[in-house]
Design a protein around this motif. Structure first.
Motif, PDB file in Angstrom:
ATOM      1  N   ASP A   1      -8.562  -2.531  -1.968  1.00 40.40           N
ATOM      2  CA  ASP A   1      -9.534  -1.478  -1.676  1.00 40.40           C
ATOM      3  C   ASP A   1      -9.051  -0.204  -2.331  1.00 40.40           C
ATOM      4  O   ASP A   1      -7.857   0.072  -2.343  1.00 40.40           O
ATOM      5  CB  ASP A   1      -9.622  -1.207  -0.159  1.00 40.40           C
ATOM      6  CG  ASP A   1     -10.430  -2.271   0.567  1.00 40.40           C
ATOM      7  OD1 ASP A   1     -10.857  -3.226  -0.107  1.00 40.40           O
ATOM      8  OD2 ASP A   1     -10.597  -2.152   1.789  1.00 40.40           O
ATOM      9  N   PHE A   2      -9.997   0.573  -2.859  1.00 39.62           N
ATOM     10  CA  PHE A   2      -9.605   1.879  -3.372  1.00 39.62           C
ATOM     11  C   PHE A   2     -10.695   2.897  -3.086  1.00 39.62           C
ATOM     12  O   PHE A   2     -11.863   2.664  -3.375  1.00 39.62           O
ATOM     13  CB  PHE A   2      -9.335   1.815  -4.884  1.00 39.62           C
ATOM     14  CG  PHE A   2      -8.891   3.138  -5.447  1.00 39.62           C
ATOM     15  CD1 PHE A   2      -7.562   3.540  -5.331  1.00 39.62           C
ATOM     16  CD2 PHE A   2      -9.793   3.999  -6.049  1.00 39.62           C
ATOM     17  CE1 PHE A   2      -7.155   4.776  -5.819  1.00 39.62           C
ATOM     18  CE2 PHE A   2      -9.390   5.233  -6.537  1.00 39.62           C
ATOM     19  CZ  PHE A   2      -8.060   5.612  -6.428  1.00 39.62           C
TER      20      PHE A   2
ATOM     21  N   LYS B   1     -15.644   5.176  -1.129  1.00 38.86           N
ATOM     22  CA  LYS B   1     -15.125   3.873  -1.524  1.00 38.86           C
ATOM     23  C   LYS B   1     -15.536   3.563  -2.959  1.00 38.86           C
ATOM     24  O   LYS B   1     -16.722   3.571  -3.290  1.00 38.86           O
ATOM     25  CB  LYS B   1     -15.649   2.797  -0.585  1.00 38.86           C
ATOM     26  CG  LYS B   1     -14.920   2.864   0.728  1.00 38.86           C
ATOM     27  CD  LYS B   1     -15.330   1.761   1.669  1.00 38.86           C
ATOM     28  CE  LYS B   1     -14.465   1.864   2.929  1.00 38.86           C
ATOM     29  NZ  LYS B   1     -14.991   1.080   4.032  1.00 38.86           N
ATOM     30  N   VAL B   2     -14.565   3.323  -3.805  1.00 36.98           N
ATOM     31  CA  VAL B   2     -14.855   3.023  -5.209  1.00 36.98           C
ATOM     32  C   VAL B   2     -14.834   1.510  -5.423  1.00 36.98           C
ATOM     33  O   VAL B   2     -15.720   0.947  -6.050  1.00 36.98           O
ATOM     34  CB  VAL B   2     -13.840   3.708  -6.141  1.00 36.98           C
ATOM     35  CG1 VAL B   2     -14.189   3.443  -7.594  1.00 36.98           C
ATOM     36  CG2 VAL B   2     -13.791   5.205  -5.866  1.00 36.98           C
TER      37      VAL B   2
ATOM     38  N   PRO C   1      -3.585   1.338  -4.938  1.00 29.27           N
ATOM     39  CA  PRO C   1      -4.632   0.869  -4.030  1.00 29.27           C
ATOM     40  C   PRO C   1      -4.395   1.378  -2.611  1.00 29.27           C
ATOM     41  O   PRO C   1      -3.252   1.589  -2.209  1.00 29.27           O
ATOM     42  CB  PRO C   1      -4.504  -0.649  -4.092  1.00 29.27           C
ATOM     43  CG  PRO C   1      -3.139  -0.919  -4.594  1.00 29.27           C
ATOM     44  CD  PRO C   1      -2.738   0.247  -5.425  1.00 29.27           C
ATOM     45  N   ASN C   2      -5.493   1.607  -1.860  1.00 31.07           N
ATOM     46  CA  ASN C   2      -5.343   1.986  -0.456  1.00 31.07           C
ATOM     47  C   ASN C   2      -4.945   0.779   0.380  1.00 31.07           C
ATOM     48  O   ASN C   2      -4.298   0.895   1.407  1.00 31.07           O
ATOM     49  CB  ASN C   2      -6.644   2.567   0.080  1.00 31.07           C
ATOM     50  CG  ASN C   2      -7.061   3.809  -0.679  1.00 31.07           C
ATOM     51  OD1 ASN C   2      -7.958   3.767  -1.512  1.00 31.07           O
ATOM     52  ND2 ASN C   2      -6.374   4.892  -0.428  1.00 31.07           N
ATOM     53  N   LYS C   3      -5.396  -0.373  -0.095  1.00 32.16           N
ATOM     54  CA  LYS C   3      -5.111  -1.610   0.617  1.00 32.16           C
ATOM     55  C   LYS C   3      -4.960  -2.715  -0.417  1.00 32.16           C
ATOM     56  O   LYS C   3      -5.553  -2.656  -1.482  1.00 32.16           O
ATOM     57  CB  LYS C   3      -6.290  -1.951   1.531  1.00 32.16           C
ATOM     58  CG  LYS C   3      -5.907  -2.071   3.005  1.00 32.16           C
ATOM     59  CD  LYS C   3      -7.091  -2.107   3.847  1.00 32.16           C
ATOM     60  CE  LYS C   3      -7.665  -3.216   4.529  1.00 32.16           C
ATOM     61  NZ  LYS C   3      -8.963  -2.960   5.092  1.00 32.16           N
ATOM     62  N   GLY C   4      -4.178  -3.729  -0.101  1.00 30.61           N
ATOM     63  CA  GLY C   4      -4.062  -4.858  -0.999  1.00 30.61           C
ATOM     64  C   GLY C   4      -2.986  -4.669  -2.055  1.00 30.61           C
ATOM     65  O   GLY C   4      -2.304  -3.649  -2.081  1.00 30.61           O
ATOM     66  N   GLN C   5      -2.847  -5.692  -2.914  1.00 32.08           N
ATOM     67  CA  GLN C   5      -1.797  -5.646  -3.923  1.00 32.08           C
ATOM     68  C   GLN C   5      -2.339  -5.907  -5.321  1.00 32.08           C
ATOM     69  O   GLN C   5      -3.305  -6.634  -5.492  1.00 32.08           O
ATOM     70  CB  GLN C   5      -0.732  -6.707  -3.640  1.00 32.08           C
ATOM     71  CG  GLN C   5       0.257  -6.338  -2.555  1.00 32.08           C
ATOM     72  CD  GLN C   5      -0.164  -6.878  -1.214  1.00 32.08           C
ATOM     73  OE1 GLN C   5      -0.662  -8.008  -1.133  1.00 32.08           O
ATOM     74  NE2 GLN C   5       0.001  -6.089  -0.175  1.00 32.08           N
TER      75      GLN C   5
END
Lengths: 272, 257
Positions: free
Chosen positions: B17-18, B24-25, B62-66
């Motif tokens: 997520d970014f 949210k992009v 990223p805000n979330k994830g890898q």
């Protein structure tokens, strides 16, 4: 004119002028290509807070101003690192507060009152010989660091994101760059004052950039132009009994206009 | 099947997520790109194409994830990637020649001192020859046209022999014949490296392209892609009715997501 050159204070003034010109030509080129003129202005003015601290607590002037300015530079580097919005406003705040702290502390300092004007326009004609050595050492440090990291500095200045992808340590360089700006400002402040520092950091590099094919060339031309401005300005100020710092700036300013007009004419002719 | 991508995963997004300033992009991006693939990243303006590339290179977090680039965190492996940004971020007036610009792509090797090593200069000139710009190597960047600047930036991206090459809108500022040449060059490079390029112009998917990644907040991966009206709608928006006109030109039709 030769008699004038035989006078020790004038010799010192010329030497100080040359040393400051070189530092400002090199650092100013980096400042201009990094679009950091406002940052440099912020550091230069906030440095005045260091002057106030030194007076109020009766600390040794140069080391105090050096440390204070470097700390200010590091804070500004951290604030400007990611080029977030409103960075310039925060720099403006630091700029004003630093300057105000300096003035208030000097107001509160017992007995002694320095002339604010001498910090704005400097006192190049009264630079002591001991300062010259100190300035020469700082000049050498600046030249050494810039040449050693030269390619990294071009990469950072030209395209920061690309440099980052290549693995160039952009963050460290950004801090190093602003610390060098602070050092350059501190070594110049007593001789040429705040206002002239800004002139030496911007006028010559702006002109040099237009005729340079590399950053190194831009630095060399800037330094050369600065030396010319300072020496010519010193002579004129002596013969017409004018404030030296302001005279130097006006010499640079007149040259600036002539240069821009000539360049425009040359370019139009080429285009025809 | 001409998709001869091998099995090594060179770029992986896992539940990424970014958002930027609270908007949210990209949402829940899962993506795997394999070695020697030739990927077109398409989508509407503001859909997140450039963001995807910058996440892949570690320029954004990223805000979330890898994100894994060549099996590692992008910040550790990004120097093995080539990158051609969308806009020359350097200013027009910057005092730098074409050759020196390309030489910056050889950093950080031999980064101390003023002069570049002869080996680096040779490599830079080879890269410039490849894009047809070696003759102009002593010119100042500010004196070049938009298309010429693009070519120099491409040379700068490939001078380090990257394992994976990211090109952000490489076709902008280039005329049709130039675009064909650029595709030929990219196809040639593709024999050595994975290529991911961003484009907002679906007319520009050449026959060399092996996969398509559609980016519009969400990301879809198409192998051996085809294009349909649905995709055209996704790209152009509902309000722009359009038809694909094909005239003996190889084209693809993608199914809807």
């Amino acid at each position: 004119m030769l008699e004038l050159l035989a006078l020790p204070f004038f010799q010192n003034a010329i030497l100080a002028g040359i040393l400051v010109s070189i530092a400002c030509g090199i650092i100013g080129s980096l400042v201009v290509v990094n679009r950091s003129v406002f940052l440099a202005g912020g550091i230069a003015h906030a440095a005045y807070g260091g002057v106030g601290l030194a007076f109020f607590f009766a600390l040794p002037a140069f080391p105090t101003i050096v440390i204070f300015s470097v700390v200010i530079a590091i804070i500004m580097a951290a604030l400007s690192l990611n080029r977030r919005e409103r960075t310039d406003a925060i720099i403006g705040v630091l700029w004003a507060i630093g300057m105000a702290i300096g003035i208030i502390l000097i107001d509160l300092s017992p007995g002694y009152n320095v002339d604010l004007m001498s910090y704005l326009f400097g006192s190049i004609l009264t630079v002591p010989a001991s300062d010259l050595k100190f300035m020469a050492v700082l000049d050498l440090i600046i030249i050494g660091v810039i040449l050693f990291y030269y390619k990294n500095f071009i990469a950072m200045s030209y395209d920061r994101e690309f440099a980052k992808v290549r693995g160039v340590p952009v963050k460290k360089l950004h801090f190093l760059f602003l610390v060098m700006v602070a050092i350059c400002i501190v070594m110049s402040i007593r001789a040429v004052g705040l206002i002239l520092i800004m002139a030496l950091l911007t006028i010559a590099p702006f002109l040099a950039e237009q005729v340079s094919k590399s950053l190194l060339q831009m630095m060399a031309i800037s330094s050369g132009l600065n030396v010319g401005f300072v020496i010519l300005g010193l002579f004129i100020s002596y013969f017409f009994d004018l404030t030296s710092g302001a005279t130097i700036i006006l010499v640079a300013g007149i040259f600036f206009v002539i240069f821009q007009v000539t360049l425009r004419i040359v370019k139009t002719k080429k285009a025809l | 099947m001409k998709n001869n991508a091998s099995n090594r995963c060179v770029l992986k997004f896992y539940k990424v997520d970014f958002s930027f300033n609270g908007t949210k992009v990209l949402i829940d991006v899962n993506l795997e790109i394999y070695e020697k693939d030739f990927v077109a990243i398409i989508g509407p303006n503001g859909g997140g194409k450039t963001t995807l590339v910058k996440l892949a290179l570690g320029l954004l977090q990223p805000n979330k994830g890898q994100v894994y680039l060549l099996g590692e965190e992008p910040s550790k492996s990004c120097h093995l990637a080539g990158y051609m940004p969308q806009y020359p971020t350097g200013e027009k007036g910057f005092p730098i020649t074409v050759l020196d610009t390309v030489l910056l792509g050889t950093l950080p090797a031999g980064s101390k001192g003023i002069f570049f090593q002869r080996q680096a200069i040779e490599k830079a000139r080879d890269a410039l020859s490849l894009v047809g710009m070696d003759k102009l190597r002593e010119k100042k960047m500010g004196d070049l046209s938009g298309g010429q600047i693009q070519r120099v930036l491409l040379a700068r991206a490939i001078v380090s022999d990257p394992e994976i090459l990211f090109l952000d809108e490489p076709m902008a500022n280039i005329d049709i014949s130039g675009q064909c040449k650029l595709f030929d060059l990219m196809a040639d490079l593709n024999s050595r490296m994975t290529i991911c390029f961003v484009t907002h112009d679906i007319g520009l998917l050449s026959q060399y392209v092996k996969s398509v990644v559609c980016v519009n907040q969400k990301v879809h991966f198409h192998k051996a892609p085809e294009i349909t009206k649905d995709v055209a709608k996704l790209l152009m928006g509902e309000s722009c009715p359009m038809e694909l006109i094909a005239h003996g030109v190889p084209h693809r039709v993608l199914g809807s997501h």
